[in-house]
Structure formats: C-alpha cells, structure tokens
Design a protein around this motif. Structure first.
Motif, PDB file in Angstrom:
ATOM      1  N   PHE A 109       0.813  -1.220   0.000  1.00  0.00           N
ATOM      2  CA  PHE A 109       0.000   0.000   0.000  1.00  0.00           C
ATOM      3  C   PHE A 109       0.849   1.273   0.000  1.00  0.00           C
ATOM      4  N   ASP A 110       2.155   1.125  -0.149  1.00  0.00           N
ATOM      5  CA  ASP A 110       3.046   2.298  -0.104  1.00  0.00           C
ATOM      6  C   ASP A 110       2.637   3.321  -1.155  1.00  0.00           C
ATOM      7  N   THR A 111       2.591   4.597  -0.753  1.00  0.00           N
ATOM      8  CA  THR A 111       2.300   5.661  -1.720  1.00  0.00           C
ATOM      9  C   THR A 111       3.578   6.010  -2.480  1.00  0.00           C
ATOM     10  N   ALA A 112       3.403   6.670  -3.622  1.00  0.00           N
ATOM     11  CA  ALA A 112       4.561   7.112  -4.414  1.00  0.00           C
ATOM     12  C   ALA A 112       5.439   8.051  -3.595  1.00  0.00           C
ATOM     13  N   GLU A 113       4.799   8.898  -2.762  1.00  0.00           N
ATOM     14  CA  GLU A 113       5.548   9.856  -1.942  1.00  0.00           C
ATOM     15  C   GLU A 113       6.397   9.123  -0.887  1.00  0.00           C
ATOM     16  N   ALA A 114       5.807   8.084  -0.281  1.00  0.00           N
ATOM     17  CA  ALA A 114       6.533   7.326   0.751  1.00  0.00           C
ATOM     18  C   ALA A 114       7.755   6.633   0.147  1.00  0.00           C
ATOM     19  N   LEU A 115       7.565   6.046  -1.033  1.00  0.00           N
ATOM     20  CA  LEU A 115       8.689   5.350  -1.692  1.00  0.00           C
ATOM     21  C   LEU A 115       9.758   6.338  -2.113  1.00  0.00           C
ATOM     22  N   ASP A 116       9.341   7.516  -2.559  1.00  0.00           N
ATOM     23  CA  ASP A 116      10.295   8.542  -2.964  1.00  0.00           C
ATOM     24  C   ASP A 116      11.139   8.991  -1.764  1.00  0.00           C
ATOM     25  N   LEU A 117      10.482   9.104  -0.615  1.00  0.00           N
ATOM     26  CA  LEU A 117      11.188   9.478   0.612  1.00  0.00           C
ATOM     27  C   LEU A 117      12.228   8.427   0.990  1.00  0.00           C
ATOM     28  N   HIS A 118      11.854   7.151   0.885  1.00  0.00           N
ATOM     29  CA  HIS A 118      12.794   6.052   1.162  1.00  0.00           C
ATOM     30  C   HIS A 118      14.018   6.133   0.239  1.00  0.00           C
ATOM     31  N   ARG A 119      13.764   6.412  -1.040  1.00  0.00           N
ATOM     32  CA  ARG A 119      14.873   6.498  -2.008  1.00  0.00           C
ATOM     33  C   ARG A 119      15.828   7.622  -1.629  1.00  0.00           C
ATOM     34  N   LYS A 120      15.269   8.771  -1.279  1.00  0.00           N
ATOM     35  CA  LYS A 120      16.105   9.923  -0.929  1.00  0.00           C
ATOM     36  C   LYS A 120      16.923   9.652   0.334  1.00  0.00           C
ATOM     37  N   GLN A 121      16.300   9.005   1.324  1.00  0.00           N
ATOM     38  CA  GLN A 121      17.015   8.671   2.559  1.00  0.00           C
ATOM     39  C   GLN A 121      18.180   7.725   2.283  1.00  0.00           C
ATOM     40  N   HIS A 122      17.954   6.771   1.400  1.00  0.00           N
ATOM     41  CA  HIS A 122      19.032   5.835   1.041  1.00  0.00           C
ATOM     42  C   HIS A 122      20.157   6.562   0.301  1.00  0.00           C
ATOM     43  N   GLU A 123      19.770   7.455  -0.624  1.00  0.00           N
ATOM     44  CA  GLU A 123      20.775   8.198  -1.389  1.00  0.00           C
ATOM     45  C   GLU A 123      21.649   9.054  -0.469  1.00  0.00           C
ATOM     46  N   GLU A 124      21.033   9.650   0.529  1.00  0.00           N
ATOM     47  CA  GLU A 124      21.785  10.477   1.492  1.00  0.00           C
ATOM     48  C   GLU A 124      22.837   9.657   2.229  1.00  0.00           C
ATOM     49  N   GLN A 125      22.545   8.363   2.392  1.00  0.00           N
ATOM     50  CA  GLN A 125      23.496   7.471   3.070  1.00  0.00           C
ATOM     51  C   GLN A 125      24.412   6.743   2.077  1.00  0.00           C
ATOM     52  N   GLY A 126      24.313   7.153   0.786  1.00  0.00           N
ATOM     53  CA  GLY A 126      25.152   6.520  -0.245  1.00  0.00           C
ATOM     54  C   GLY A 126      24.704   5.118  -0.602  1.00  0.00           C
ATOM     55  N   LYS A 127      23.431   4.822  -0.358  1.00  0.00           N
ATOM     56  CA  LYS A 127      22.894   3.487  -0.654  1.00  0.00           C
ATOM     57  C   LYS A 127      21.849   3.580  -1.768  1.00  0.00           C
ATOM     58  N   THR A 128      21.501   2.401  -2.310  1.00  0.00           N
ATOM     59  CA  THR A 128      20.436   2.315  -3.310  1.00  0.00           C
ATOM     60  C   THR A 128      19.233   1.621  -2.691  1.00  0.00           C
ATOM     61  N   PHE A 129      18.070   2.229  -2.842  1.00  0.00           N
ATOM     62  CA  PHE A 129      16.853   1.644  -2.281  1.00  0.00           C
ATOM     63  C   PHE A 129      16.353   0.520  -3.181  1.00  0.00           C
ATOM     64  N   ILE A 130      16.242  -0.691  -2.629  1.00  0.00           N
ATOM     65  CA  ILE A 130      15.684  -1.827  -3.351  1.00  0.00           C
ATOM     66  C   ILE A 130      14.543  -2.388  -2.510  1.00  0.00           C
ATOM     67  N   TYR A 131      13.408  -2.554  -3.133  1.00  0.00           N
ATOM     68  CA  TYR A 131      12.219  -3.080  -2.439  1.00  0.00           C
ATOM     69  C   TYR A 131      12.301  -4.607  -2.535  1.00  0.00           C
ATOM     70  N   ASN A 132      12.780  -5.265  -1.455  1.00  0.00           N
ATOM     71  CA  ASN A 132      12.866  -6.732  -1.508  1.00  0.00           C
ATOM     72  C   ASN A 132      12.889  -7.335  -0.103  1.00  0.00           C
ATOM     73  N   TRP A 133      13.499  -8.502   0.041  1.00  0.00           N
ATOM     74  CA  TRP A 133      13.447  -9.291   1.264  1.00  0.00           C
ATOM     75  C   TRP A 133      13.912  -8.529   2.506  1.00  0.00           C
ATOM     76  N   HIS A 134      14.871  -7.600   2.329  1.00  0.00           N
ATOM     77  CA  HIS A 134      15.465  -6.989   3.525  1.00  0.00           C
ATOM     78  C   HIS A 134      14.605  -5.870   4.132  1.00  0.00           C
ATOM     79  N   ASN A 135      13.580  -5.396   3.382  1.00  0.00           N
ATOM     80  CA  ASN A 135      12.770  -4.312   3.960  1.00  0.00           C
ATOM     81  C   ASN A 135      11.264  -4.501   3.770  1.00  0.00           C
ATOM     82  N   ARG A 136      10.848  -5.562   3.054  1.00  0.00           N
ATOM     83  CA  ARG A 136       9.418  -5.671   2.737  1.00  0.00           C
ATOM     84  C   ARG A 136       8.527  -5.833   3.979  1.00  0.00           C
TER      85      ARG A 136
END
Length: 501
Positions: A109-136
């Motif tokens: 049910f994640d909104t586009a805004e919520a996913l965008d926020l996750h991506r930005k947070q990962h980028e700030e930490q030098g990481k890539t956001f992947i929607y899979n086993w480690h965070n689903r």
C-alpha cells in the motif's frame, strides 16, 4: 524439443517498429519455420499511457512488407485469442490472486511519496533503495497486516499493488540457448510489481500468463530482457507451470562505437532505423521501404546481424535462411550496424530483379518528369544501367543523358579535344550515316573496322565519341548508348560537340 514449437513476437504499440524489433521478429519467424512450428504476434498494450495511434497497424504492415507475417495474430487464426493484452484484462487477476494465496506475492500500500522518501534517505546514506526481502516487512504491506485489515483497506478503495515475493538465499541456475548457463542470486532481485489496483497487470505478469496460455515453447527476445529472466522463471515455478526455453539476442550497435542503435544515429548518418516511413508531430522518419530498399535485402542484412551459418556466404533467400538458421549460431556479443553494407545488399538484390519490374518502377519516376518511353525500350535501358545502381532512385542520375543531349562537357576530357579530333569526329559522322542497320553490334563492328583500316588509335575516337553522347567519360557500353538513342540523335550529338567544344 518435447513440445511443438510456438514462438511469438510481442511488441508494444508505442511508436514505429525499430529495426532491432524487426530482427527479433525475423529470428522468431526463422526458428518457427525451421521447426515446422508457429510464429504468432501478440500486441502488448497494457500500458495505455504510452499507446500511440497507428502504431499497431504499422507493425502489421511492416511485417507484411518484409514477408514475415505471423500465422496467428489479431483477427487471424485466433485460437488462443484475444491477441491484444488490453482485451485479455479479465484473465490476469485470478493469477495474481493465486500467487497471493500460495504466499508467492503480497499486497503493498506504499504511496509514491513514501517510496520517494525512502529512495532519498538511502541516497543520502550513499545506498540504493531496493524493495525486496530486507525491507518488505518494514514497509506498508500485507506481510505485516492481518488478513482482515488487508481486506478492509482493499474494500475501502485504497490504492495498492501486488508485488512478487522473491525467495531468499537462493541461487538460480538457468540456461539460455545463446548465452549458456547463467546464475542469479535471488537476494539481489527486487520484488517487482505484478498487478495494480486499476485492474491492469504489469508487463511481467501479463507476459508470463499469456506465454503460458498461448503455449509458447521458446521465448526469443532482445538481451535487454535478460535481467527479467530470473523473475519470469520464478513466476512460472510459483504458478506451477513449466517455463519455456529462453534465448536472448545480442544488441544491434551503433555504426561508430558502442551503444544501442538509435533513431538519432540514423538521423545523424542518413540511414533509416525503421522498416516503413513514420509520420508524427516531430516530423517524418525515413523508412527502408520509402528509401528504395527491397524487403528481401532488408531481411538478408538483418539476419546477418548477430548470426551466420558458419560459412562466408552472405546472400540468402528467406527459404535458405529458414534452412540454415540455428539459435546456437547466434552470437553473444553485439552486432555493429553498417549502413554501407546495407546498400551493398540492396545492390545485390537489385541485380537479381526482373528488368520488367525495374522498368515499371523507373517508368513512374520518368512520368513525374514528363518523359514517356515504351516498356521494351525502357527494359533495355534498365539492363544497361542497373549494375551501377544501389537503388531504382539512382536510375535517373545514371541515365539522364539517354533522354537529353549534353548541354556541357567534362572539362578535363574536353581539354584533349583538338583539330585532329574535329576531323575524326566529322569522318565518324560520315561512317555512321552510311550504316543502315544501327544495332549496337553492327555499329561497333563497322566503326572498329574503319579505325583499323585507317590505323586510328582507339582512344582518339572512342573518348570524344563518348564525350559527345554523354557529356562525360562515363556510362554503359558506348555502342549500346548509340543504339538506344538512335542514328539521328547520335549524329546530332556528335555535330553539337564539334560545334561547341
């Protein structure tokens, strides 16, 4: 090969068919015919936002022109129809539900805004956001909700997607006919969206369901789909189906350097990348048909982009390609596109064309110029000039002097014209005037006999003779030109050269 061969070409109607797509269709066609199988075409139009009017008809027209039309498609032998994905919409939900029920998929049910926020947070930490086993299980999914709460949110009309639940800690050992054995680690894969709350499946689910229901035995497609292979194999497994065999074709590369061939390359270097002309708001894009290529030549050069039969043979009819084709001989590495080689192929096929058909094509060009010529005479002209041409469109440049006497003469050749030349050309007129039978062979014999008897060097007569008729030292056999334009015109042109040069 246990089951009957059924292969498909499944383009999206989002614009003109790229030449790379045509090659994919061709290799599927050749493979099907080689194994007495079926080549079918399915229109993958689930993404209605990218749908372009006229694109679907363009695909059918292009394949018809090339002589590789499918055995089954929209409106033709639809035994596994419909053949448009948008018309198959009711089919897909049950398979998405089946994956949910078996635990191989889940609601998100994640909104586009919520996913965008996750991506930005990962980028700030030098990481890539992947929607899979480690965070689903930390995100807004049915994996952390009760069945009742999940259903309540769905019933309330909340937007959702259904994602595939990729297995954890598994190494997939897969086989590709062209690339051999390949390994994929499932932990590196993301949980792809399969279905959206608007009732439309994504490419991945629709593709798998359709390939299964349409009994596809082999999936032969471009290498850009290779990263999707593990997901597709896992989907087959999760639905309890046997996966088809896969073969991923190499890219068609730019003529200069690396990278995939694009329309921009064609525009820059002046060659088409589409089989037929395409008109849009951005302008007109050239097509091979309108540029004067023969469909057989296009098929031949495309077949040799990334495949050969193990010999040096380059010219193949479609029947010969079917006999020789083998997926095991398709190359892994990309094939560089060579526009000059394409023209060479067209030249070869032009030489094979019937002079009657070439004369008809040239007649259309001449009529636009207000010139009328009898068909038999035009056929004899085509026979003289075609060996120098790559395209019928070049015939006029190669033969303009047959219809118009020269109004100027090549300066370099004219420099050799002197008083002796004037005298010889006047004598030549006398010789020609006394020839009753003005056919090429007869005129050649009499003129050469005259030169031999009078000990006149060949170049002293033949060069100014050609310059008089053509205006330059070019063109087919000189006496064939004289025969074609006739005795009176030949003499008039020589006289004009005498008076002008």
């Amino acid at each position: 090969m246990n089951q009957p061969v059924r292969v498909r070409f499944a383009p999206s109607p989002t614009g003109p068919l790229h030449i790379g797509g045509v090659r994919t269709a061709l290799f599927n066609y050749l493979f099907a015919k080689k194994h007495q199988g079926v080549f079918y075409l399915r229109i993958e139009d689930t993404d209605q936002n990218r749908f372009v009017p006229g694109a679907e008809q363009y695909i059918f027209e292009a394949l018809d022109w090339l002589g590789i039309a499918p055995s089954e498609t929209v409106g033709k032998n639809e035994q596994f129809g419909p053949y448009r994905q948008s018309e198959r919409k009711p089919l897909y939900k049950q398979y998405a539900d089946q994956l949910i029920a078996s635990g191989n998929a889940y609601y998100a049910f994640d909104t586009a805004e919520a996913l965008d926020l996750h991506r930005k947070q990962h980028e700030e930490q030098g990481k890539t956001f992947i929607y899979n086993w480690h965070n689903r299980e930390k995100l807004d999914t049915s994996l952390v909700l009760s069945q009742e709460k999940t259903q309540k949110r769905i019933d309330s009309g909340e937007d959702y997607v259904i994602r595939f639940k990729t297995p954890v800690n598994e190494t997939l050992h897969l086989h590709d006919i062209i690339r051999g054995d390949i390994q994929f680690e499932t932990n590196l894969l993301d949980d792809k969206v399969l279905f959206k709350s608007d009732g439309m499946p994504t490419y991945h689910l629709a593709n798998i369901v359709d390939d299964h229901l349409m009994q596809t035995s082999h999936v032969i497609r471009g290498e850009e789909w290779l990263p999707s292979m593990p997901l597709h194999v896992l989907l087959y497994r999760s639905l309890g189906w046997q996966a088809p065999e896969f073969a991923h074709l190499p890219l068609i590369l730019k003529p200069v350097g690396n990278g995939k061939l694009s329309k921009r390359d064609g525009d820059k270097l002046g060659f088409p990348v589409f089989p037929l002309e395409w008109k849009s708001e951005d302008g007109v894009s050239a097509g091979y048909r309108e540029k004067g290529f023969f469909p057989e030549a296009v098929i031949n050069f495309l077949a040799l982009l990334g495949w050969n039969d193990g010999t040096d043979k380059e010219l193949f009819s479609l029947i010969e390609l079917v006999e020789a084709f083998d997926l095991n001989r398709v190359h892994k590495s990309g094939a560089k596109f060579d526009p000059e080689k394409n023209k060479w192929f067209n030249h070869q096929y032009l030489q094979k064309q019937n002079n009657t058909e070439l004369a008809k094509a040239y007649d259309a060009i001449l009529k636009e110029k207000g010139i009328a010529v009898a068909q038999d005479k035009l056929q004899s002209l085509v026979a003289m000039i075609k060996e120098r041409a790559h395209f019928v469109s070049e015939f006029w440049e190669l033969s303009e002097f047959f219809f118009h006497a020269p109004i100027s003469y090549d300066e370099k050749a004219a420099k050799n014209w002197n008083a002796d030349t004037q005298k010889l050309m006047q004598e030549l007129i006398t010789v020609l005037e006394n020839i009753p039978d003005f056919r090429s062979e007869n005129v050649e014999t009499i003129v050469k006999d005259w030169m031999t008897k009078n000990e006149i060097g060949m170049g002293k007569v033949m060069q100014p003779f050609r310059l008089s008729l053509v205006g330059a030292l070019k063109g087919p056999h000189l006496f064939d030109i004289a025969d074609w334009i006739g005795k009176q015109e030949t003499i008039q042109r020589i006289q004009k050269a005498i008076d002008t040069i």
